[in-house]
Design a protein around this motif. Structure first.
Motif, PDB file in Angstrom:
ATOM      1  N   UNK A 147       0.854  -1.183   0.000  1.00 27.02           N
ATOM      2  CA  UNK A 147       0.000   0.000   0.000  1.00 27.02           C
ATOM      3  C   UNK A 147       0.891   1.235   0.000  1.00 27.02           C
ATOM      4  N   UNK A 148       0.275   2.391  -0.173  1.00 27.49           N
ATOM      5  CA  UNK A 148       1.078   3.611  -0.187  1.00 27.49           C
ATOM      6  C   UNK A 148       1.477   3.999   1.231  1.00 27.49           C
ATOM      7  N   UNK A 149       2.495   4.821   1.315  1.00 27.00           N
ATOM      8  CA  UNK A 149       2.969   5.306   2.617  1.00 27.00           C
ATOM      9  C   UNK A 149       1.874   6.111   3.315  1.00 27.00           C
ATOM     10  N   UNK A 150       1.119   6.870   2.541  1.00 29.84           N
ATOM     11  CA  UNK A 150       0.052   7.685   3.112  1.00 29.84           C
ATOM     12  C   UNK A 150      -1.016   6.796   3.756  1.00 29.84           C
ATOM     13  N   UNK A 151      -1.365   5.693   3.102  1.00 30.26           N
ATOM     14  CA  UNK A 151      -2.362   4.762   3.646  1.00 30.26           C
ATOM     15  C   UNK A 151      -1.851   4.105   4.927  1.00 30.26           C
TER      16      UNK A 151
END
Length: 91
Positions: free
Chosen positions: A16-20
């Protein structure tokens, strides 16, 4: 490891993305805070248990002057490691 490094590790492992992963960690911390404020304990199997405890108020003394002074009660969090965590640390 700090929160940012943990977020990056989670994003790589989960794809997943770092933001998620940062949102996931923030939400997890919020849930922990809410439950501990309510006085509930949090038990994560094979990791450990977080519990709230309160140290009662007591009388102390000023070390410089020797004058007695009341120490107010305070709340804190206690962590008791689980068996799975202890096996990793002490094989």
């Amino acid at each position: 490891m700090n929160k940012k490094e943990l977020s990056q590790t989670l994003s790589h492992r989960l794809g997943i993305t770092c933001k998620e992963s940062q949102q996931y960690l923030d939400t997890l911390c919020d849930v922990f805070n809410e439950e501990l404020r309510k006085g509930n304990s949090i038990c994560l199997q094979n990791f450990g248990q977080f519990s709230c405890w309160q140290q009662p108020g007591r009388m102390g003394r000023n070390p410089r002057t020797g004058v007695p002074a009341p120490i107010p009660p305070r709340k804190s969090v206690k962590f008791k490691p689980g068996k799975g965590l202890m096996k990793i640390l002490n094989p």
